[in-house]
Structures are given as structure tokens and as C-alpha cells.
Design a protein around this motif. Structure first.
Motif, mmCIF file in Angstrom:
data_model
loop_
_atom_site.group_PDB
_atom_site.id
_atom_site.type_symbol
_atom_site.label_atom_id
_atom_site.label_comp_id
_atom_site.label_asym_id
_atom_site.label_seq_id
_atom_site.Cartn_x
_atom_site.Cartn_y
_atom_site.Cartn_z
ATOM 1 N N ASP A 117 0.860 -1.184 0.000
ATOM 2 C CA ASP A 117 0.000 0.000 0.000
ATOM 3 C C ASP A 117 0.896 1.233 0.000
ATOM 4 N N PRO A 118 0.830 2.098 -1.045
ATOM 5 C CA PRO A 118 1.726 3.256 -1.105
ATOM 6 C C PRO A 118 1.527 4.221 0.041
ATOM 7 N N SER A 119 0.338 4.242 0.655
ATOM 8 C CA SER A 119 0.116 5.194 1.745
ATOM 9 C C SER A 119 0.983 4.874 2.955
ATOM 10 N N ARG A 120 1.511 3.616 3.022
ATOM 11 C CA ARG A 120 2.363 3.264 4.149
ATOM 12 C C ARG A 120 3.760 3.858 4.003
ATOM 13 N N HIS A 121 4.044 4.412 2.840
ATOM 14 C CA HIS A 121 5.351 5.031 2.615
ATOM 15 C C HIS A 121 5.160 6.490 2.227
ATOM 16 N N SER A 122 4.082 7.085 2.732
ATOM 17 C CA SER A 122 3.766 8.468 2.421
ATOM 18 C C SER A 122 4.544 9.398 3.325
ATOM 19 N N ASP A 123 4.334 10.684 3.103
ATOM 20 C CA ASP A 123 4.950 11.680 3.963
ATOM 21 C C ASP A 123 4.463 11.476 5.387
ATOM 22 N N SER A 124 5.243 11.970 6.348
ATOM 23 C CA SER A 124 4.849 11.825 7.740
ATOM 24 C C SER A 124 3.515 12.505 7.967
ATOM 25 N N GLY A 125 2.764 11.976 8.898
ATOM 26 C CA GLY A 125 1.458 12.544 9.193
ATOM 27 C C GLY A 125 1.031 12.175 10.592
ATOM 28 N N GLU A 126 -0.141 12.642 10.959
ATOM 29 C CA GLU A 126 -0.686 12.384 12.283
ATOM 30 C C GLU A 126 -2.178 12.112 12.173
ATOM 31 N N VAL A 127 -2.695 11.458 13.185
ATOM 32 C CA VAL A 127 -4.135 11.319 13.356
ATOM 33 C C VAL A 127 -4.489 11.912 14.713
ATOM 34 N N THR A 128 -5.394 12.880 14.697
ATOM 35 C CA THR A 128 -5.880 13.486 15.936
ATOM 36 C C THR A 128 -7.336 13.091 16.120
ATOM 37 N N THR A 129 -7.622 12.438 17.227
ATOM 38 C CA THR A 129 -8.990 12.058 17.566
ATOM 39 C C THR A 129 -9.581 13.128 18.474
ATOM 40 N N ILE A 130 -10.711 13.685 18.057
ATOM 41 C CA ILE A 130 -11.382 14.737 18.819
ATOM 42 C C ILE A 130 -12.605 14.136 19.509
ATOM 43 N N SER A 131 -12.662 14.281 20.820
ATOM 44 C CA SER A 131 -13.816 13.793 21.587
ATOM 45 C C SER A 131 -14.509 14.983 22.234
ATOM 46 N N PRO A 132 -15.600 15.482 21.618
ATOM 47 C CA PRO A 132 -16.299 16.638 22.192
ATOM 48 C C PRO A 132 -16.899 16.322 23.556
ATOM 49 N N LEU A 133 -16.865 17.321 24.425
ATOM 50 C CA LEU A 133 -17.447 17.230 25.756
ATOM 51 C C LEU A 133 -18.678 18.131 25.816
ATOM 52 N N PRO A 134 -19.490 18.023 26.858
ATOM 53 C CA PRO A 134 -20.606 18.972 27.004
ATOM 54 C C PRO A 134 -20.094 20.409 26.967
ATOM 55 N N ASN A 136 -18.538 23.438 24.677
ATOM 56 C CA ASN A 136 -17.768 23.514 23.434
ATOM 57 C C ASN A 136 -16.343 23.026 23.617
ATOM 58 N N ASP A 137 -16.065 22.355 24.741
ATOM 59 C CA ASP A 137 -14.731 21.827 24.978
ATOM 60 C C ASP A 137 -14.619 20.404 24.440
ATOM 61 N N ALA A 138 -13.385 19.940 24.347
ATOM 62 C CA ALA A 138 -13.140 18.600 23.825
ATOM 63 C C ALA A 138 -11.792 18.110 24.330
ATOM 64 N N VAL A 139 -11.564 16.824 24.142
ATOM 65 C CA VAL A 139 -10.265 16.208 24.410
ATOM 66 C C VAL A 139 -9.711 15.724 23.080
ATOM 67 N N ALA A 140 -8.442 15.997 22.827
ATOM 68 C CA ALA A 140 -7.786 15.546 21.600
ATOM 69 C C ALA A 140 -6.669 14.575 21.957
ATOM 70 N N VAL A 141 -6.591 13.481 21.217
ATOM 71 C CA VAL A 141 -5.506 12.510 21.366
ATOM 72 C C VAL A 141 -4.818 12.400 20.009
ATOM 73 N N ARG A 142 -3.521 12.653 19.988
ATOM 74 C CA ARG A 142 -2.784 12.713 18.722
ATOM 75 C C ARG A 142 -1.701 11.640 18.684
ATOM 76 N N THR A 143 -1.579 10.974 17.528
ATOM 77 C CA THR A 143 -0.509 9.999 17.336
ATOM 78 C C THR A 143 0.121 10.194 15.964
#
Length: 299
Positions: A117-134, A136-143
């Protein structure tokens, strides 16, 4: 890398990953995440990505675009080819911001001789998971761990490619304001911009003040002619002349608008719009709309 966490407003947590790269995929079934993502892209200047792909569920996209500012900003971005919006057929989506390129050699083979899969040799990147809270705040987890990021990016890039386009259905923010300036004058344009930026107008609202009411009330604040506003609205696709007249009568019945006749060079006299309640006539534009909304809700 150990996943990094952060907390804050949804907009702030979206701003960093969206502004960190030229290639971004935003995925969500959450109204606030979708709306704020559009506004973050619209407000970005030097850090603006070249293009953002926004994938959401139909209901969430529709509700996000009930905010007329977000909808008109999205229309601008789509027209400028800075944003693509598509509808996922899945009933549920996580809220993710996926960054990084998708380049690579499509014929690259593994040690076993299999095409990778060419995407496995792509430029560096990240995934940020956004978990909205009651609220307008949220928690973000980034890898930025390479294999999970590549897998997630590849999966949602395919999902986006297979999804249908989402039609915003409103004129772009820039075109709307520029055309108002030409058709009615700078005072109305500035007041409409002020109201939209204040976030007090809801698109096509059945309970309160929508974009049509806003145009009429702001027109009344500036003594605009109903004919000119209706002609502008129909030409731009905001509303038909009949709809503008009908809504004007509703605002009159609610005690929010009144009119006076003015002579026309040709044809019948025209109507000048005026704000009816004395206490709202000199109010700032956003306060006028808030006052009108309160009056309509109390009816």
C-alpha cells in the motif's frame, strides 16, 4: 511516539492539525466538529492547507450548515477549491483529523514480493482524535505512529473517494456580501456581516430568526427598499420575491417591521422597511436580531 493529549475548545484543537500540512482529511458525525472545521479552514491565512476533504454523515453536515455563517463560508471554500465536502453512508463516524501526504511508489514491493500500500510510505502525518465534551470543549488525542496513521489515512481516503458530494445550497460568503454592497449599499452589507460573524443567525430556522428575517430586519435598520432587497435575494438564490414579501408580512404581524411608501420614478410606489420597536431601532445589528428572536419565541 506515545499518544499526546490536549484539552480545550473544539476550534483550538482543530486549528493545530488542520494548519500543520497541505493535505488534510476531517472525518466526523459531530455537528460542532464539522462546523468548527469549516470555520478554521476559512479563517486560516498563511497556515491554510491547500485542500481539505471533509467527510460527514448527512444529518450532521446538514445541521452544521444550519449555521448560515458556516454554510456560506463552506460555499466560498468549495468554490475556491480549498474544500470538498462528501456524505458518508455510514451511520456513525469517529471525529478525526488526518494529516500527511499520500505519495509513494505504487509499484513498491515488500520483501515477500507483494505490492505494498503506497500510503504506508507516504509523507509523515498524524491522526488526531477529537472527543467533544458537554459545552464547546473537547479532548484531543494525537498519534504519529507510522503504521496506524497510514492505515487510517488509507481507509478514510477510500471512504471519501466513494462518497457522494454534499451540496451546501447557499451563496458563498464573499459573493453574498459583495452583491449586497452593489444592490443595497455598504451599510446593509456591513450590518449583515456583523450579524453573521456574531453567530446569531440560524439558516432556515422554524423557531427564531433565519437568514431571510436577518436581511429584512437589517434592511429595516438602514431604511432599505423591499423591492431592492427582494430583487437581490432572488438574483442570488437566497429567496424568491414572493418569499421575501411573505416573510416581511410575518415580521410586520409580529410587530418587528413596518413600512412607509416612497415614490418611484416608474410604476407603483415602493416600500421602505423600518424597524418597528423603538427600543431596537438604534441597537447594534446583532442585538437587533437577538431582540427579534426573543420576540418571535415569546409569541
Amino acid at each position: 511516539m506515545t499518544p499526546a493529549t490536549d484539552t480545550g475548545s473544539v476550534r483550538r484543537l482543530l486549528r493545530d492539525p488542520i494548519g500543520s500540512t497541505d493535505e488534510v482529511i476531517v472525518v466526523s458525525d459531530h455537528v460542532t466538529v464539522l462546523r468548527e472545521a469549516v470555520l478554521v479552514v476559512a479563517e486560516a491565512d498563511e497556515d491554510a492547507p491547500d485542500h481539505v476533504r471533509l467527510l460527514g454523515t448527512e444529518g450532521a453536515l446538514s445541521r452544521a450548515c444550519d449555521d448560515f455563517l458556516a454554510a456560506s463560508r463552506a460555499a466560498d471554500l468549495v468554490e475556491e477549491e480549498r474544500l470538498s465536502m462528501r456524505v458518508s453512508e455510514q451511520g456513525h463516524l469517529p471525529s478525526l483529523v488526518i494529516t500527511g501526504g499520500e505519495g509513494g511508489d505504487p509499484n513498491r514491493q515488500s520483501a515477500a514480493g507483494e505490492v505494498e500500500d503506497p500510503s504506508r510510505h507516504s509523507d509523515s502525518g498524524e491522526v488526531t482524535t477529537i472527543s467533544p465534551l458537554p459545552g464547546n470543549d473537547a479532548v484531543a488525542v494525537r498519534t504519529d505512529e507510522a503504521d496506524p496513521v497510514a492505515t487510517i489515512r488509507s481507509a478514510f481516503a477510500r471512504s471519501f473517494s466513494d462518497a457522494a458530494e454534499y451540496e451546501v445550497g447557499v451563496p458563498g460568503y464573499t459573493r453574498l456580501l459583495e452583491s449586497l454592497d452593489v444592490a443595497v449599499g455598504p451599510a446593509v452589507r456591513e450590518d449583515v456581516a456583523s450579524v453573521m460573524e456574531a453567530g446569531v443567525t440560524v439558516r432556515s430556522s422554524a423557531d427564531g430568526v433565519d437568514e431571510i428575517d436577518t436581511i429584512l430586519l437589517v434592511g429595516g435598520r438602514n431604511g432599505a427598499q423591499l423591492f431592492e432587497l427582494s430583487e437581490w435575494a432572488e438574483d442570488l438564490g437566497v429567496a424568491s420575491r414572493a418569499t421575501m414579501s411573505s416573510r416581511k408580512r410575518q415580521l410586520e404581524a409580529a410587530g418587528l417591521l413596518t413600512t412607509e411608501k416612497i415614490r418611484a420614478d416608474v410604476g407603483r410606489p415602493r416600500q421602505r422597511l423600518l424597524v418597528a420597536p423603538e427600543e431596537l431601532r438604534d441597537s447594534p445589528p446583532a442585538d437587533l436580531i437577538r431582540g427579534a428572536r426573543d420576540a418571535l419565541v415569546d409569541e
